[in-house]
Scaffold this motif. Sequence first.
Motif, PDB file in Angstrom:
ATOM      1  N   ASN A   1     149.377 101.838  12.217  1.00  0.00           N
ATOM      2  CA  ASN A   1     148.335 101.730  11.197  1.00  0.00           C
ATOM      3  C   ASN A   1     147.928 100.270  11.038  1.00  0.00           C
ATOM      4  O   ASN A   1     148.407  99.388  11.756  1.00  0.00           O
ATOM      5  CB  ASN A   1     148.824 102.319   9.860  1.00  0.00           C
ATOM      6  N   ASN A   2     147.057 100.017  10.062  1.00  0.00           N
ATOM      7  CA  ASN A   2     146.552  98.660   9.851  1.00  0.00           C
ATOM      8  C   ASN A   2     147.646  97.699   9.416  1.00  0.00           C
ATOM      9  O   ASN A   2     147.619  96.505   9.756  1.00  0.00           O
ATOM     10  CB  ASN A   2     145.432  98.675   8.808  1.00  0.00           C
ATOM     11  N   THR A   3     148.606  98.186   8.646  1.00  0.00           N
ATOM     12  CA  THR A   3     149.719  97.333   8.209  1.00  0.00           C
ATOM     13  C   THR A   3     150.548  96.876   9.395  1.00  0.00           C
ATOM     14  O   THR A   3     150.954  95.709   9.487  1.00  0.00           O
ATOM     15  CB  THR A   3     150.606  98.094   7.214  1.00  0.00           C
ATOM     16  N   GLU A   4     150.796  97.804  10.318  1.00  0.00           N
ATOM     17  CA  GLU A   4     151.534  97.461  11.532  1.00  0.00           C
ATOM     18  C   GLU A   4     150.760  96.433  12.356  1.00  0.00           C
ATOM     19  O   GLU A   4     151.338  95.521  12.952  1.00  0.00           O
ATOM     20  CB  GLU A   4     151.765  98.720  12.356  1.00  0.00           C
ATOM     21  N   LEU A   5     149.441  96.563  12.393  1.00  0.00           N
ATOM     22  CA  LEU A   5     148.607  95.617  13.127  1.00  0.00           C
ATOM     23  C   LEU A   5     148.721  94.222  12.527  1.00  0.00           C
ATOM     24  O   LEU A   5     148.788  93.218  13.242  1.00  0.00           O
ATOM     25  CB  LEU A   5     147.150  96.093  13.095  1.00  0.00           C
ATOM     26  N   LYS A   6     148.786  94.151  11.199  1.00  0.00           N
ATOM     27  CA  LYS A   6     148.927  92.864  10.524  1.00  0.00           C
ATOM     28  C   LYS A   6     150.278  92.226  10.837  1.00  0.00           C
ATOM     29  O   LYS A   6     150.381  91.016  11.053  1.00  0.00           O
ATOM     30  CB  LYS A   6     148.775  93.071   9.013  1.00  0.00           C
TER      31      LYS A   6
ATOM     32  N   LEU B   1     140.666 103.223  21.196  1.00  0.00           N
ATOM     33  CA  LEU B   1     140.485 104.015  19.982  1.00  0.00           C
ATOM     34  C   LEU B   1     139.004 104.288  19.801  1.00  0.00           C
ATOM     35  O   LEU B   1     138.163 103.675  20.456  1.00  0.00           O
ATOM     36  CB  LEU B   1     141.020 103.262  18.755  1.00  0.00           C
ATOM     37  N   ASP B   2     138.703 105.205  18.874  1.00  0.00           N
ATOM     38  CA  ASP B   2     137.298 105.475  18.549  1.00  0.00           C
ATOM     39  C   ASP B   2     136.830 104.406  17.579  1.00  0.00           C
ATOM     40  O   ASP B   2     137.030 104.514  16.384  1.00  0.00           O
ATOM     41  CB  ASP B   2     137.153 106.862  17.923  1.00  0.00           C
TER      42      ASP B   2
ATOM     43  N   VAL C   1     144.825 103.099  13.127  1.00  0.00           N
ATOM     44  CA  VAL C   1     144.118 101.826  13.042  1.00  0.00           C
ATOM     45  C   VAL C   1     142.623 102.101  12.877  1.00  0.00           C
ATOM     46  O   VAL C   1     142.044 102.883  13.630  1.00  0.00           O
ATOM     47  CB  VAL C   1     144.347 100.968  14.298  1.00  0.00           C
ATOM     48  N   THR C   2     142.017 101.488  11.892  1.00  0.00           N
ATOM     49  CA  THR C   2     140.601 101.723  11.607  1.00  0.00           C
ATOM     50  C   THR C   2     139.764 100.536  12.059  1.00  0.00           C
ATOM     51  O   THR C   2     140.288  99.456  12.366  1.00  0.00           O
ATOM     52  CB  THR C   2     140.393 101.942  10.096  1.00  0.00           C
TER      53      THR C   2
END
Length: 397
Positions: free
Chosen positions: A179-184, A205-206, A240-241
């Motif tokens: 998710n986005n937190t993991e990306l950070k 990803l899309d 991830v968005t």
Amino acid sequence: MDDYEQVTDNFRRAKFWWSSSRAVQKSTSITLFPAQEQPRYYTLTFHRRHRQLVMEYYMSHVVEEGKAIEVRKRQRKLYTNNPSNNWYGYKRTVWSHVLFEHPATFETLAMDPDMKQEIIEDLETFRESKDYYVKIGKAWKRGYLLYGPPGTGKSTMIVAMANFLDYDVYDLELTAVKNNTELKKLLIETTSKSIMVIEDIDCSLDLSGKRKKNAEKSEKDTDEEKLPPGVDKDDNTSKVTLSGLLNFIDGLWSACGGERIIVFTKNHVEKLDPALIRKGRMDKHIELSYCSFEAFKVLAKNYLNLDSHPLFETVQQLIEGSNITPADVAEKLMPKSSKVTAADKANTCLKNLIQALHKASEEVKSKEAAAAAAQLEEKGDVETVKIDKDDTGKDVD
């Protein structure tokens, strides 16, 4: 320095003496440190009149020189992110690495010389612009977008950039990020003097700005994987968005660390949301297209050690009209046998390339003719006429 070694240093006409020692441990019933692990320390000796010079200039000089030596001697690394899901409950670090020893450089990179020089100058300017980025109030980072058909050298370009700048490379696999937190977290764990790479981002990803609903995606999953107990099906799907990725590139957390380059590679420009690749995020867009004659000459030098050859003129006439990639050209120029002379190798390889160029040219012409016919038919300029014949087989007016 070895234990109890002494060295002399000179700085701005002043002399300084350094000595290395180990702390002597008092004799007690408990040994805190083995003899070889006793704390070491350095002693700096200088004349009292140089005290201000030491405090204001010399110590900072020593620290900066030490950092520069460490950078020169370090072994560069290629990092990849570990999968977010941990079925066994143990994960040591978010990144794993191997030594980065790829030999590709800008000298061996097959591309237009003017574009190559432009990229080199851009990288040099970035590397020397720390104060400028502070002045304009921007994080010291730069984004590169590399796009073009497969086989045009996008990955090789990244290697050449890393070798030119002497940077580490972080190869980010978005589909392995939960998710986005993991990306950070991944961003925080990166170091300065590094290149962050997301390859084939249009396939990861899309991120087109038209994300599908989870319900539509779930209908396609006919064969579900058997997961260990306690692991949700959704845990295997990256959440991830687009906004999370935008924040990763130039949000608040993107300023942690400095001297960092972010590179996206993709095959199709139109498949990404414009917000993701606008200037300011991806500062420089570089199109890597089909092989030109100048790029061919670089490959001929690399593979066959040729600067000129009678067949070069034929290659030049054919290569501009054929959509052949540098990877395809390199394959044709690679000798298939070591038992022949260099001249025979060159002749054989160049003749194979010329045959491939003829074939590629014919394919291009065929596609152009088909596209033109389809366009005319769509406009209604082409009519299909049926001619009737009588019993004798002759056309009827």
